[in-house]
Design an enzyme around this catalytic site. Structure first.
Site, PDB file in Angstrom:
ATOM      1  CG  ASN A 132     -47.195 -96.261 -33.421  1.00  0.00           C
ATOM      2  OD1 ASN A 132     -47.200 -95.227 -32.788  1.00  0.00           O
ATOM      3  ND2 ASN A 132     -48.765 -96.501 -33.119  1.00  0.00           N
ATOM      4  CB  CYS A 135     -47.106 -95.932 -29.317  1.00  0.00           C
ATOM      5  SG  CYS A 135     -48.695 -95.971 -27.955  1.00  0.00           S
ATOM      6  CG  ASN A 198     -49.220 -91.163 -31.870  1.00  0.00           C
ATOM      7  OD1 ASN A 198     -50.160 -91.150 -31.087  1.00  0.00           O
ATOM      8  ND2 ASN A 198     -48.688 -92.087 -32.260  1.00  0.00           N
TER       9      ASN A 198
HETATM   10  C1  LIG Z   1     -57.019 -95.328 -26.703  1.00  0.00           C
HETATM   11  C2  LIG Z   1     -56.024 -94.852 -27.509  1.00  0.00           C
HETATM   12  C3  LIG Z   1     -55.677 -95.297 -28.207  1.00  0.00           C
HETATM   13  C4  LIG Z   1     -54.518 -95.041 -29.672  1.00  0.00           C
HETATM   14  N1  LIG Z   1     -53.792 -96.017 -30.321  1.00  0.00           N
HETATM   15  C5  LIG Z   1     -53.345 -95.324 -31.459  1.00  0.00           C
HETATM   16  C6  LIG Z   1     -52.323 -97.040 -31.803  1.00  0.00           C
HETATM   17  O1  LIG Z   1     -53.143 -98.271 -31.756  1.00  0.00           O
HETATM   18  N2  LIG Z   1     -52.070 -96.170 -32.881  1.00  0.00           N
HETATM   19  C7  LIG Z   1     -51.314 -94.829 -33.585  1.00  0.00           C
HETATM   20  O2  LIG Z   1     -50.574 -94.522 -33.851  1.00  0.00           O
HETATM   21  N3  LIG Z   1     -51.977 -94.685 -32.293  1.00  0.00           N
HETATM   22  C8  LIG Z   1     -52.804 -94.278 -31.643  1.00  0.00           C
HETATM   23  N4  LIG Z   1     -53.512 -93.245 -31.319  1.00  0.00           N
HETATM   24  C9  LIG Z   1     -53.387 -92.362 -31.514  1.00  0.00           C
HETATM   25  C10 LIG Z   1     -54.072 -91.501 -32.315  1.00  0.00           C
HETATM   26  O3  LIG Z   1     -54.200 -91.960 -33.680  1.00  0.00           O
HETATM   27  C11 LIG Z   1     -53.888 -90.053 -31.903  1.00  0.00           C
HETATM   28  O4  LIG Z   1     -52.588 -90.043 -32.903  1.00  0.00           O
HETATM   29  C12 LIG Z   1     -53.941 -88.996 -30.953  1.00  0.00           C
HETATM   30  O5  LIG Z   1     -55.129 -89.874 -30.278  1.00  0.00           O
HETATM   31  C13 LIG Z   1     -54.199 -87.983 -31.449  1.00  0.00           C
HETATM   32  O6  LIG Z   1     -55.573 -87.690 -32.160  1.00  0.00           O
HETATM   33  P1  LIG Z   1     -57.366 -87.235 -31.480  1.00  0.00           P
HETATM   34  O7  LIG Z   1     -56.084 -85.935 -30.804  1.00  0.00           O
HETATM   35  O8  LIG Z   1     -58.054 -87.167 -32.471  1.00  0.00           O
HETATM   36  O9  LIG Z   1     -57.046 -88.013 -30.871  1.00  0.00           O
HETATM   37  C14 LIG Z   1     -54.539 -93.732 -29.764  1.00  0.00           C
HETATM   38  C15 LIG Z   1     -54.778 -92.441 -29.537  1.00  0.00           C
HETATM   39  C16 LIG Z   1     -55.991 -93.329 -27.897  1.00  0.00           C
HETATM   40  C17 LIG Z   1     -56.911 -91.872 -27.279  1.00  0.00           C
END
Ligand SMILES: Cc1cc2nc3c(=O)[nH]c(=O)nc-3n(C[C@H](O)[C@H](O)[C@H](O)COP(=O)(O)O)c2cc1C
Length: 399
Positions: A132, A135, A198
């Site tokens: 990662n 973030c 991300n």
């Molecule tokens: C509340 C929350 C926490 C997240 N925590 C992480 C994380 O710890 N590590 C990471 O690589 N991405 C994290 N993400 C990003 C998601 O893995 C993803 O890349 C991003 O939300 C886009 O995908 P989606 O539209 O399906 O949510 C987080 C997303 C959300 C909403």
């Protein structure tokens, strides 16, 4: 072999739907439930040497009326210490010894930060590491700050490469001008694959009474990660761009809510997909609709596997000079479907060429005015409008 079975980095996934790192993978019990429900794999919530505290609140759902458009989060990495994660992974492995499990890991500007996390987790039986470096909420040298800095990214990937023989996946940030150049740096430093992407850096909103950013922590707020449906066009563009430029396999991620979104990521060059927000909104059982829908599509198209979809759209994603600008289309209204609601008329009157009027309670296109932009097709709630070749006989049933 099921048509959904997917090989990625020599790991066999029962289907190409993987839980992305985030709240749905924040502890073993959630991952075990998800595997039981049928998910093809999971990326654990990002693990780092020091647990990160969780702000409260940390989520702001962005709506238009009742419809959810996206979600802004200001969550950082896992709040669990690394020794607790060793136990959590053991728990998952006790129930699912072989199911694909990827550890999301993060560090900062020192080799030890990254390598110690790998050293602790690897013996517990994960199949790969996802770095990662993306973030959006971090203020220091971690998160996307690292993924936006070519030198720092190169060093971090090479430290992880040095520390493990397992596959190394780099999760890229879309918050850069040229994602291909960062993907290339990661590849040259030893990455085996990418997750793209991300979330986008965003500001969730402003409370107009208190002028506090949202989510609101006692009047203060920060920019955070914008994910969910609104992210899809951005991450899809990033996926296609890297897939066209570099040979490494890709996990597509960003705004996937249904099997169609997933199939589009495959067509744009991904081998499998990761999903976070849709699971947070609608629960892990969305997996049955995802797998059934994709399987039906594969069969209907005469493919034998999800892998057959990968990259199918890439030759068609071109640049402006490649487009045929001699194509001349006009809107045609299907009078059997049109109910005279006037939505296309309003749109065309203010946002296009003022070519549609209401005649006998049906939309009617003045062909000389119509410029074929397609706005009316997009806004019609009844699919009563299509674009046809100007002067084509297909027009006849419609006019
Ligand atoms: C509340 C929350 C926490 C997240 N925590 C992480 C994380 O710890 N590590 C990471 O690589 N991405 C994290 N993400 C990003 C998601 O893995 C993803 O890349 C991003 O939300 C886009 O995908 P989606 O539209 O399906 O949510 C987080 C997303 C959300 C909403």
């Amino acid at each position: 072999m099921s048509s959904l079975e997917t090989k990625f980095l020599n790991i066999t996934f029962p289907n190409p739907f993987i839980l992305a790192a985030g709240p749905p993978t924040a502890k073993a019990a959630l991952v075990i439930e998800a595997f039981k429900a049928g998910w093809g794999g999971a990326v654990l919530k990002t693990i780092s040497l020091e647990p990160t505290p969780l702000p409260k609140p940390r989520l702001h759902v962005i709506k238009s009326g009742k419809d959810k458009r996206g979600m802004l989060d200001i969550e950082l990495f896992s709040n669990l210490p690394i020794n607790r994660w060793e136990d959590e992974i053991d728990m998952i492995r006790a129930s699912y010894p072989d199911h694909p499990l990827i550890a999301s890991v993060a560090g900062g500007g020192q080799p030890y930060d990254w390598q110690e996390v790998i050293r602790c987790l690897e013996p517990h039986g994960v199949n790969a590491f996802e770095m990662n470096v993306s973030c959006p909420s971090f203020a220091g040298e971690k998160g996307e700050k690292l993924g936006q800095n070519p030198e720092a990214l190169k060093k971090a990937v090479s430290w992880v490469r040095e520390a493990t023989k397992l596959p190394v996946i780099v999760k890229l940030t879309p918050n850069v001008t040229n994602i291909n150049s960062f993907a290339r740096i990661a590849m040259e430093a030893g990455a085996d694959a990418f997750t793209i992407s991300n979330s986008l850096l965003g500001l969730g909103g402003i409370d107009l009474d208190t002028f506090s950013p949202l989510p609101n922590l006692d009047g203060l707020g920060i920019c955070g990660g914008y994910g969910g449906p609104a992210l899809k066009p951005v991450s899809l563009r990033c996926t296609a761009s890297v897939a066209k430029a570099l040979p490494l396999p890709i996990l597509g991620c960003g705004g996937i809510s249904n099997w169609r979104d997933a199939a589009e990521y495959l067509a744009a060059g991904a081998s499998a997909v990761e999903i976070c927000t849709a699971v947070m909104w609608d629960g892990i059982n969305i997996i049955s609709g995802l797998t059934k829908g994709l399987e039906r599509y594969i069969n209907e198209k005469g493919f034998s596997a999800a892998a057959d979809i990968t990259g199918k759209a890439l030759p068609n994603i071109v640049t402006f000079p490649d487009l045929d600008l001699s194509i001349d289309l006009v809107a045609a209204i299907d009078k059997n479907l049109c109910n005279g609601c006037g939505i296309c008329i309003k749109a065309c009157a203010s946002g296009a060429y003022q070519a549609i009027t209401l005649v006998e309670n049906k939309a009617w296109v003045e062909l000389l005015e119509c410029d074929g932009c397609g706005l009316c097709v997009g806004v019609c709630p009844l699919n009563a409008v299509q674009l046809v070749q100007r002067g084509h006989k297909e027009l006849i049933p419609f006019i």
